[in-house]
Design a protein around this motif. Structure first.
Motif, mmCIF file in Angstrom:
data_model
loop_
_atom_site.group_PDB
_atom_site.id
_atom_site.type_symbol
_atom_site.label_atom_id
_atom_site.label_comp_id
_atom_site.label_asym_id
_atom_site.label_seq_id
_atom_site.Cartn_x
_atom_site.Cartn_y
_atom_site.Cartn_z
ATOM 1 N N ASN A 207 0.960 -1.114 0.080
ATOM 2 C CA ASN A 207 -0.062 0.133 0.076
ATOM 3 C C ASN A 207 0.850 1.257 -0.002
ATOM 4 O OD1 ASN A 207 -1.516 1.770 2.565
ATOM 5 N ND2 ASN A 207 -2.431 1.806 0.553
ATOM 6 N N ASP A 209 0.468 5.048 -2.662
ATOM 7 C CA ASP A 209 0.815 5.687 -4.133
ATOM 8 C C ASP A 209 0.184 4.863 -5.172
ATOM 9 O OD1 ASP A 209 1.844 7.661 -2.173
ATOM 10 O OD2 ASP A 209 3.909 7.360 -2.804
ATOM 11 N N ARG A 232 -6.356 6.804 -1.264
ATOM 12 C CA ARG A 232 -6.615 8.043 -2.021
ATOM 13 C C ARG A 232 -7.191 8.108 -3.382
ATOM 14 N NH1 ARG A 232 -1.425 11.024 0.082
ATOM 15 N NH2 ARG A 232 -0.808 8.492 -0.500
HETATM 16 C C1 LIG Z 1 -8.784 10.266 4.822
HETATM 17 C C2 LIG Z 1 -7.902 9.334 4.952
HETATM 18 C C3 LIG Z 1 -8.338 8.413 6.183
HETATM 19 C C4 LIG Z 1 -7.672 7.366 6.559
HETATM 20 N N1 LIG Z 1 -8.142 6.549 7.458
HETATM 21 C C5 LIG Z 1 -7.645 5.372 7.583
HETATM 22 C C6 LIG Z 1 -8.326 4.157 8.596
HETATM 23 O O1 LIG Z 1 -8.924 4.580 9.170
HETATM 24 N N2 LIG Z 1 -7.425 3.387 9.013
HETATM 25 C C7 LIG Z 1 -6.066 3.132 8.305
HETATM 26 O O2 LIG Z 1 -5.536 1.755 8.527
HETATM 27 N N3 LIG Z 1 -5.611 3.776 7.499
HETATM 28 C C8 LIG Z 1 -6.203 4.878 7.242
HETATM 29 N N4 LIG Z 1 -5.873 5.577 6.115
HETATM 30 C C9 LIG Z 1 -4.476 5.411 5.441
HETATM 31 C C10 LIG Z 1 -5.066 4.642 4.302
HETATM 32 O O3 LIG Z 1 -5.512 3.510 4.232
HETATM 33 C C11 LIG Z 1 -3.693 4.418 3.405
HETATM 34 O O4 LIG Z 1 -3.028 3.474 3.995
HETATM 35 C C12 LIG Z 1 -2.973 5.540 2.658
HETATM 36 O O5 LIG Z 1 -3.788 6.634 2.465
HETATM 37 C C13 LIG Z 1 -1.777 5.151 1.776
HETATM 38 O O6 LIG Z 1 -2.502 4.695 0.553
HETATM 39 P P1 LIG Z 1 -2.708 5.505 -0.746
HETATM 40 O O7 LIG Z 1 -1.513 6.005 -0.968
HETATM 41 O O8 LIG Z 1 -3.251 4.589 -1.584
HETATM 42 O O9 LIG Z 1 -3.828 6.423 -0.213
HETATM 43 C C14 LIG Z 1 -6.372 6.903 5.617
HETATM 44 C C15 LIG Z 1 -6.126 7.980 4.987
HETATM 45 C C16 LIG Z 1 -6.837 8.967 4.476
HETATM 46 C C17 LIG Z 1 -6.299 9.750 3.362
#
Ligand SMILES: Cc1cc2nc3c(=O)[nH]c(=O)nc-3n(C[C@H](O)[C@H](O)[C@H](O)COP(=O)(O)O)c2cc1C
Length: 327
Positions: A207, A209, A232
């Motif tokens: 996970n 980006d 995201r």
């Molecule tokens: C608005 C927001 C809320 C998030 N809430 C959680 C959460 O409740 N539990 C969790 O493990 N990670 C949470 N994350 C982290 C994401 O699950 C993920 O690990 C992180 O955004 C990196 O992945 P991406 O680059 O695909 O966004 C959150 C991230 C964002 C931006």
């Protein structure tokens, strides 16, 4: 509870390795339904407080809502108090209809960390393993855990903590390739995720980006992980799953038109209204519509209009206008 290993995660990820990340305030039943229809496999609720469940907090309990179409959704809990976790699992989570239980060891938000929860547990592998063991022992369901690389660049311990979690009986580990200190800035380090997947026997989800087919292919190639999690990039863009699936099959992919995007947005609103109260749905939909319309004609001006929409018909009129303006 002496469960036998079911290979649940191996089997699911072999069929579909694309997962929807847990996102607080976003991945409720309505958004998950939209992502499911776009092809997401494993999906995660937003993080839910074990203490909130322990004390039967009504607001916390509403986060457990799922609809009958979701067969592969896991419920994510956070907490560091063994008793409340045990109770939350046995009293609520075992019978809430979810496919698995995920434990949050990655949340870097100050309010959470200052209570010793989320990523604070990255500093305490023994305590994290104790919590994991408590969930595994109390759960009738498969158990997974989500971690970061470490607390900061001087304390990268994702391999060590993953081994401890595996030893505690966790069946799957998701690694967000950043430290807690980084929050969401900088670039996710996919090479460190690879180190975890090389060192544990359980499947690992990579996970950080991933935003399209190219980054999906790249993270798979770099990490060799069994699954890929998208967070995201799915905001206002649940189509990211269908895009990757189509391209992965070598099919030609036509991105959705503005009208198609707005159709999905409207369906999203209707699901929110169906699953929640209308007033909550109308308020929560604001951020979603802002994401759905990002980059469209006049999107900055649109935001003002979105923030004053007060009824389903206001939103319908606005969505019609958006389709016309972008024709
Ligand atoms: C608005 C927001 C809320 C998030 N809430 C959680 C959460 O409740 N539990 C969790 O493990 N990670 C949470 N994350 C982290 C994401 O699950 C993920 O690990 C992180 O955004 C990196 O992945 P991406 O680059 O695909 O966004 C959150 C991230 C964002 C931006």
């Amino acid at each position: 509870m002496g469960k036998t290993k079911s290979n649940f995660f191996e089997n699911v990820l072999r069929d579909n390795d694309l997962c929807l990340a847990p996102l607080a305030g976003v991945t409720d039943a309505a958004f998950r339904r939209i992502c499911l229809e776009s092809g997401a496999g494993l999906m995660f609720t937003e993080m839910i407080s074990a203490k909130g469940l322990f004390y039967s907090n009504k607001a916390t309990e509403t986060l457990l809502y799922k609809d009958k179409y979701e067969n592969l959704t896991g419920v994510q809990i956070f907490g560091s108090d063994v008793l409340s976790i045990q109770e939350a699992v046995s009293r609520h989570l075992n019978n809430a209809g979810f496919a698995f239980i995920d434990i949050n060891f990655g949340c870097p938000v100050r309010k959470i960390v200052s209570n010793g929860d989320g990523s604070a547990l990255m500093k305490k592998p023994e305590q994290a393993a104790k919590i994991a063991k408590c969930v595994v022992d109390s759960s009738k369901l498969p158990v997974s855990a989500k971690i970061r690389l470490g607390t900061d660049s001087n304390s990268i311990n994702c391999v060590e903590i993953s081994l401890a979690l595996e030893e505690a009986g966790v069946d799957l580990i998701t690694v967000h390739g950043r430290t807690a200190e980084q929050m969401y800035s900088g670039k996710a380090d996919w090479h460190m995720i690879k180190k975890v997947s090389e060192n544990v026997r359980v499947p690992v989800i990579a996970n950080g980006d991933v935003k399209d087919y190219d980054s999906y292919m790249k993270i798979k190639e770099t990490t060799g992980c069994a699954g890929v999690m998208i967070g995201r990039a799915a905001l206002g863009n649940p189509f990211v799953f269908s895009e990757i699936i189509a391209k992965n099959k070598g099919l030609c992919y036509n991105p959705p038109s503005v009208a198609e995007r707005m159709n999905t947005a409207l369906r999203h609103l209707k699901l929110l209204v169906e699953y929640k109260t209308e007033s909550v749905a109308l308020k929560e939909f604001r951020k979603h519509l802002a994401w759905y319309t990002k980059g469209m004609y006049n999107s900055a001006k649109l935001r003002g209009k979105i923030n004053t929409a007060n009824s389903i018909s206001d939103y319908e009129a606005l969505i019609d206008q958006i389709v016309q303006d972008n024709a």
